[in-house]
Design an enzyme around this catalytic site. Sequence first.
Site, PDB file in Angstrom:
ATOM      1  N   LYS A   6      52.081  74.860  17.835  1.00  0.00           N
ATOM      2  CA  LYS A   6      51.072  75.128  18.682  1.00  0.00           C
ATOM      3  C   LYS A   6      51.655  74.257  20.230  1.00  0.00           C
ATOM      4  O   LYS A   6      52.465  73.196  20.006  1.00  0.00           O
ATOM      5  CB  LYS A   6      50.009  74.636  18.358  1.00  0.00           C
TER       6      LYS A   6
HETATM    7  N1  GLU Z   1      46.466  81.111  19.726  1.00  0.00           N
HETATM    8  C1  GLU Z   1      45.877  82.150  18.688  1.00  0.00           C
HETATM    9  C2  GLU Z   1      45.576  81.433  17.469  1.00  0.00           C
HETATM   10  O1  GLU Z   1      45.198  80.304  17.587  1.00  0.00           O
HETATM   11  C3  GLU Z   1      47.145  83.267  18.515  1.00  0.00           C
HETATM   12  C4  GLU Z   1      48.376  82.616  18.125  1.00  0.00           C
HETATM   13  C5  GLU Z   1      49.428  83.582  18.025  1.00  0.00           C
HETATM   14  O2  GLU Z   1      49.296  84.663  18.143  1.00  0.00           O
HETATM   15  O3  GLU Z   1      50.643  83.321  17.618  1.00  0.00           O
HETATM   16  O4  GLU Z   1      45.526  81.909  16.568  1.00  0.00           O
END
Ligand code: GLU
Length: 449
Positions: free
Chosen positions: A134
């Site tokens: 993240k």
């Molecule tokens: N930000 C989204 C999540 O928390 C998607 C992450 C992604 O597609 O890699 O799941």
Amino acid sequence: MSTSTDNASIVSPTTEIMTSTVFDELGLERDSDNIYLQIIGAMLHAAEILEVPHHIQLILAQPKNEIMVHFPVLMDNGNYALFKGYRVQHNNALGPYKGGIRFHPHVGLDDVKALSALMTMKCSLVRIPFGGGKGGVKCDPRALSEDELMRVTRRFVCAIAPQIGPDDDIPAPDVGTTSQVMAWFADTYMQISEQTNAPAVVTGKPVEFGGSLGRDKATGQGVIDVLAEMLPDIGLTFASSTCSVLGFGNVGSWAAKLYSERGGKVCAVMDHTGAVYHKDGLDITALDEYARDHHGIAGFEKTPSGAEAITEEQFYSVKVDVFIPAALEQMITKEKADLLNCKLIAEAANAPMTPRGERALIARGIEILPAILCSAGGVTVSYFEWVQNRANQYWDLEKVDDELNRHMVLAARRTQLARHRFGVDMRTAAYIGALEQIAQVYKVRGIFP
Ligand code: GLU
């Protein structure tokens, strides 16, 4: 799914279960107000029940890499501002690190660490070959001009480019970032890396630049796919049920739209600007159009939609079958939880409730479908986007929707199975469903050297 009486006897993942010796070995405090420690506590609780080997618990309790960067950006007024960015790479046992990039004024290291651990669990639960990561930039995207937003994005990519790549770490959209931001992200990476054709470095791109059909609605669609599987267990269907939705960004608006398309009544919606209610169900298409034009839902009651404005307290107290939190983390405190009048909560946002809020809800027999299950639709379609980019293919929407549904239904069944097998709450069951895969992969890979 069990009845409310069963639920009352189920232990919830809170401070009391932060009992793992891993906390002491790593010198971590047992602080249930800290979102990272909360998530690690819940994960280790599940790992103990599943008897995951101790050394794997130690590995999963800390991210592999925590990257923090500072970078200057030229602002429209001619001054330079310094920004702080993060990329946390939690675990890559199953494949490249994967997870969104968030632009928000409150982005901090502990949230990003927590969200990266959730990504490891999400990807594993839905059985896609990615690990968890993240990232984020501490900024208010609403206060930036389009050009400033682009320059912040491009400089952030420059700062983290050595650590990411289509085989290493693949970012995506999250709170405050859009497909346009992902397009700038991919373009910058391709300009500065050796790889001139590497759209797979990032997912959630615009469709014309290698994005996947269905990615935009994917997280909301995943919530609906899980609910379709779970609602019958409490004697409901979409058509016979009502819901309220907290948050009306990408995830909340799609979840609401798809819920009402299935015949359900979305009676209340709240976002950062206000809350609206209609006892027979809001017109979600009209609300979505209004929110786009007015940057929020406040004032929708003045349109001829029949909706009325309600207070925050009234929003939380509305009697509905399903409550869908689709906004930020930790919004459902004990005080908010005490107001809720629903049978089932589908966590479309990551970690939307505090441990005290969660404990209060479980004690009242309210079923909670956890975020690592409900909100995994986005990353699942991100995986499809990455596969399409790597193979130079374009899937049609039907194929994307079918494949997404297959992954979500299997993840929901995996969770139900773990719940019955171990007699645990749904959150612990989902962690068990995720950890089974990770533990198995570590077992066959071993630990180098
Ligand atoms: N930000 C989204 C999540 O928390 C998607 C992450 C992604 O597609 O890699 O799941």
